[in-house]
Each structure stands twice: as C-alpha cells, then as structure tokens.
Design a protein around this motif. Structure first.
Motif, PDB file in Angstrom:
ATOM      1  N   THR A  32       0.850  -1.182   0.000  1.00 17.32           N
ATOM      2  CA  THR A  32       0.000   0.000   0.000  1.00 17.32           C
ATOM      3  C   THR A  32       0.889   1.237   0.000  1.00 17.32           C
ATOM      4  O   THR A  32       1.821   1.342   0.796  1.00 17.32           O
ATOM      5  CB  THR A  32      -0.908   0.012   1.239  1.00 17.32           C
ATOM      6  OG1 THR A  32      -1.723  -1.162   1.211  1.00 17.32           O
ATOM      7  CG2 THR A  32      -1.798   1.236   1.268  1.00 17.32           C
ATOM      8  N   VAL A  33       0.596   2.173  -0.872  1.00 15.42           N
ATOM      9  CA  VAL A  33       1.335   3.429  -0.936  1.00 15.42           C
ATOM     10  C   VAL A  33       0.526   4.496  -0.207  1.00 15.42           C
ATOM     11  O   VAL A  33      -0.627   4.755  -0.563  1.00 15.42           O
ATOM     12  CB  VAL A  33       1.581   3.861  -2.401  1.00 15.42           C
ATOM     13  CG1 VAL A  33       2.242   5.224  -2.456  1.00 15.42           C
ATOM     14  CG2 VAL A  33       2.388   2.816  -3.134  1.00 15.42           C
ATOM     15  N   PHE A  34       1.123   5.100   0.812  1.00  7.31           N
ATOM     16  CA  PHE A  34       0.485   6.191   1.535  1.00  7.31           C
ATOM     17  C   PHE A  34       1.110   7.500   1.083  1.00  7.31           C
ATOM     18  O   PHE A  34       2.327   7.611   0.953  1.00  7.31           O
ATOM     19  CB  PHE A  34       0.645   6.023   3.049  1.00  7.31           C
ATOM     20  CG  PHE A  34      -0.206   4.928   3.608  1.00  7.31           C
ATOM     21  CD1 PHE A  34      -1.532   5.157   3.926  1.00  7.31           C
ATOM     22  CD2 PHE A  34       0.308   3.659   3.794  1.00  7.31           C
ATOM     23  CE1 PHE A  34      -2.333   4.148   4.425  1.00  7.31           C
ATOM     24  CE2 PHE A  34      -0.483   2.639   4.295  1.00  7.31           C
ATOM     25  CZ  PHE A  34      -1.803   2.884   4.608  1.00  7.31           C
ATOM     26  N   LEU A  35       0.272   8.476   0.828  1.00  5.57           N
ATOM     27  CA  LEU A  35       0.731   9.781   0.367  1.00  5.57           C
ATOM     28  C   LEU A  35       1.046  10.665   1.571  1.00  5.57           C
ATOM     29  O   LEU A  35       0.192  10.845   2.438  1.00  5.57           O
ATOM     30  CB  LEU A  35      -0.344  10.439  -0.498  1.00  5.57           C
ATOM     31  CG  LEU A  35      -0.813   9.607  -1.691  1.00  5.57           C
ATOM     32  CD1 LEU A  35      -2.011  10.262  -2.351  1.00  5.57           C
ATOM     33  CD2 LEU A  35       0.323   9.407  -2.678  1.00  5.57           C
ATOM     34  N   PRO A  36       2.262  11.219   1.647  1.00  7.60           N
ATOM     35  CA  PRO A  36       2.584  12.094   2.778  1.00  7.60           C
ATOM     36  C   PRO A  36       1.939  13.457   2.587  1.00  7.60           C
ATOM     37  O   PRO A  36       1.646  13.840   1.457  1.00  7.60           O
ATOM     38  CB  PRO A  36       4.111  12.187   2.720  1.00  7.60           C
ATOM     39  CG  PRO A  36       4.467  11.896   1.306  1.00  7.60           C
ATOM     40  CD  PRO A  36       3.378  11.006   0.752  1.00  7.60           C
ATOM     41  N   MET A  63     -12.828  10.801  17.510  1.00  6.48           N
ATOM     42  CA  MET A  63     -11.660  10.823  16.628  1.00  6.48           C
ATOM     43  C   MET A  63     -11.737   9.557  15.784  1.00  6.48           C
ATOM     44  O   MET A  63     -12.235   8.524  16.229  1.00  6.48           O
ATOM     45  CB  MET A  63     -10.349  10.826  17.420  1.00  6.48           C
ATOM     46  CG  MET A  63     -10.130  12.054  18.282  1.00  6.48           C
ATOM     47  SD  MET A  63      -9.844  13.568  17.360  1.00  6.48           S
ATOM     48  CE  MET A  63      -8.269  13.250  16.605  1.00  6.48           C
ATOM     49  N   ALA A  64     -11.224   9.657  14.549  1.00  7.16           N
ATOM     50  CA  ALA A  64     -11.203   8.498  13.652  1.00  7.16           C
ATOM     51  C   ALA A  64     -10.032   8.659  12.689  1.00  7.16           C
ATOM     52  O   ALA A  64      -9.491   9.765  12.529  1.00  7.16           O
ATOM     53  CB  ALA A  64     -12.510   8.389  12.872  1.00  7.16           C
ATOM     54  N   GLU A  65      -9.670   7.563  12.079  1.00  6.25           N
ATOM     55  CA  GLU A  65      -8.676   7.589  11.010  1.00  6.25           C
ATOM     56  C   GLU A  65      -9.370   7.170   9.729  1.00  6.25           C
ATOM     57  O   GLU A  65     -10.235   6.293   9.741  1.00  6.25           O
ATOM     58  CB  GLU A  65      -7.532   6.636  11.319  1.00  6.25           C
ATOM     59  CG  GLU A  65      -6.760   7.067  12.562  1.00  6.25           C
ATOM     60  CD  GLU A  65      -5.598   6.160  12.849  1.00  6.25           C
ATOM     61  OE1 GLU A  65      -4.616   6.196  12.083  1.00  6.25           O
ATOM     62  OE2 GLU A  65      -5.681   5.423  13.850  1.00  6.25           O
ATOM     63  N   VAL A  66      -8.994   7.821   8.627  1.00  4.61           N
ATOM     64  CA  VAL A  66      -9.624   7.528   7.343  1.00  4.61           C
ATOM     65  C   VAL A  66      -8.527   7.385   6.301  1.00  4.61           C
ATOM     66  O   VAL A  66      -7.612   8.212   6.234  1.00  4.61           O
ATOM     67  CB  VAL A  66     -10.607   8.650   6.923  1.00  4.61           C
ATOM     68  CG1 VAL A  66     -11.186   8.385   5.538  1.00  4.61           C
ATOM     69  CG2 VAL A  66     -11.718   8.799   7.957  1.00  4.61           C
ATOM     70  N   TYR A  67      -8.632   6.333   5.492  1.00  5.73           N
ATOM     71  CA  TYR A  67      -7.748   6.149   4.347  1.00  5.73           C
ATOM     72  C   TYR A  67      -8.561   6.464   3.101  1.00  5.73           C
ATOM     73  O   TYR A  67      -9.480   5.735   2.742  1.00  5.73           O
ATOM     74  CB  TYR A  67      -7.219   4.721   4.272  1.00  5.73           C
ATOM     75  CG  TYR A  67      -6.366   4.315   5.445  1.00  5.73           C
ATOM     76  CD1 TYR A  67      -5.456   5.197   6.029  1.00  5.73           C
ATOM     77  CD2 TYR A  67      -6.449   3.046   5.978  1.00  5.73           C
ATOM     78  CE1 TYR A  67      -4.662   4.817   7.089  1.00  5.73           C
ATOM     79  CE2 TYR A  67      -5.660   2.653   7.046  1.00  5.73           C
ATOM     80  CZ  TYR A  67      -4.770   3.544   7.596  1.00  5.73           C
ATOM     81  OH  TYR A  67      -3.988   3.165   8.657  1.00  5.73           O
ATOM     82  N   GLY A 122      -2.096   6.645  -4.512  1.00  4.08           N
ATOM     83  CA  GLY A 122      -2.072   5.955  -3.222  1.00  4.08           C
ATOM     84  C   GLY A 122      -3.220   6.355  -2.322  1.00  4.08           C
ATOM     85  O   GLY A 122      -4.268   6.811  -2.779  1.00  4.08           O
ATOM     86  N   LEU A 123      -3.009   6.187  -1.029  1.00  5.71           N
ATOM     87  CA  LEU A 123      -4.018   6.510  -0.028  1.00  5.71           C
ATOM     88  C   LEU A 123      -3.569   7.701   0.804  1.00  5.71           C
ATOM     89  O   LEU A 123      -2.406   7.790   1.200  1.00  5.71           O
ATOM     90  CB  LEU A 123      -4.238   5.323   0.920  1.00  5.71           C
ATOM     91  CG  LEU A 123      -4.856   4.064   0.329  1.00  5.71           C
ATOM     92  CD1 LEU A 123      -4.903   2.948   1.379  1.00  5.71           C
ATOM     93  CD2 LEU A 123      -6.253   4.342  -0.192  1.00  5.71           C
ATOM     94  N   ARG A 124      -4.497   8.615   1.055  1.00  6.07           N
ATOM     95  CA  ARG A 124      -4.240   9.712   1.986  1.00  6.07           C
ATOM     96  C   ARG A 124      -4.706   9.255   3.361  1.00  6.07           C
ATOM     97  O   ARG A 124      -5.855   8.839   3.531  1.00  6.07           O
ATOM     98  CB  ARG A 124      -4.991  10.976   1.592  1.00  6.07           C
ATOM     99  CG  ARG A 124      -4.784  12.089   2.643  1.00  6.07           C
ATOM    100  CD  ARG A 124      -5.590  13.314   2.369  1.00  6.07           C
ATOM    101  NE  ARG A 124      -5.070  13.963   1.183  1.00  6.07           N
ATOM    102  CZ  ARG A 124      -5.824  14.662   0.348  1.00  6.07           C
ATOM    103  NH1 ARG A 124      -7.106  14.775   0.540  1.00  6.07           N
ATOM    104  NH2 ARG A 124      -5.287  15.244  -0.700  1.00  6.07           N
TER     105      ARG A 124
END
Length: 151
Positions: free
Chosen positions: A4-8, A75-79, A85-87
């Motif tokens: 998985t590619v995460f975008l900084p 609070m939550a995290e979202v991809y 990729g994914l933010r």
C-alpha cells in the motif's frame, strides 16, 4: 502481494456534527460515474489554525453558516483513495450548532465535488455516508476513538 502506498503527510481534518432533531446536516457529493454520497461538513486544518477555528472556517465556506463549535465528540482515522495511493487522515468530529432558522445551502467556497447541503436521516440514509460514521453519531455509547475507515 502489493504494498500500500500512503501519500505524505498525514492530514489533520475536522468535521462538524450538526443535528436538527434527528436529522444530520451533510454535504451531498458527486464524482463522475459514481453514485452520490454524503459527508459531514469540514476539511483540512490549515497551519496556525486551532481545530475550532478550522471547523468554523470550513463550515462557513461549505455550508454558508457561522457555526457555534462545541465539544470534541470522536476521533477516527480515514484512508482516502487518491491518485498514486491513499491519503491517511486523522479526523476530529466536533459537535456544532447552526444559527436558528438556518436553511441548508452551499457556502461561498464549497468542495469541488459538493453539489448540495441537506438534512439527512442517519438511520435511513446510513449507507450513503462516507466515511460510514452515521451509526456512531446516533449511538450515545459510541467510543471516542471510532477506529479506521476507508473512503
């Protein structure tokens, strides 16, 4: 197996939870070739802004309302899938109020994909919410940290 590619960078995001009786104020969004979906008003926190300042600015821009910002609810995290990729977003959901008599409308700077602002039923329209926060927002026993969502 594909990595998985995460975008900084990780993005700090704020969302307004605004109820009018049992209805929730949401943005209606549209992406070409996909079904419409619902999101909470809000967006990226800008450098130098506090979270309450950010949610007030975002609500004015998107829904045309000067909101009263209340307590932090969740609070939550979202991809979020983006080109390349994914933010990874950290989302802070605040209880907010609109002025008495507010009529849903687009603000002066709506999101690019925003086509409307409406009062929605978080039970009957739960499947349209992205991310799928709706069931937590009506549950008085929902945890503070909602977990990780896709979308």
């Amino acid at each position: 197996m594909t990595a998985t590619v995460f975008l900084p960078p990780i993005r700090a995001t704020v969302r307004a939870v605004i109820f009018n009786q049992s209805k929730l104020l949401v943005q209606v969004k549209r992406h070409p070739g996909k079904p419409d979906f619902l999101t909470l008003p809000g967006g990226a926190q800008e450098m130098g802004e506090t979270m309450p300042q950010s949610i007030a600015r975002e609500c004015f821009e998107e829904i045309g309302a000067k909101v009263i910002v209340g307590p932090l609810l969740h609070m939550a995290e979202v991809y979020k899938p983006k080109q390349g990729g994914l933010r990874h977003q950290i989302e802070a959901l605040f209880s907010c109020e609109v002025p008495t008599g507010y009529t849903p409308r687009l603000g002066p700077k709506p999101d690019r994909s925003q086509i409307d602002t409406i009062w929605a039923d978080p039970v009957e329209q739960a499947s349209l919410f992205r991310p799928s926060f709706a069931s937590y927002l009506i549950d008085p026993d929902a945890p503070f940290y909602l977990g990780c969502f896709h979308g």
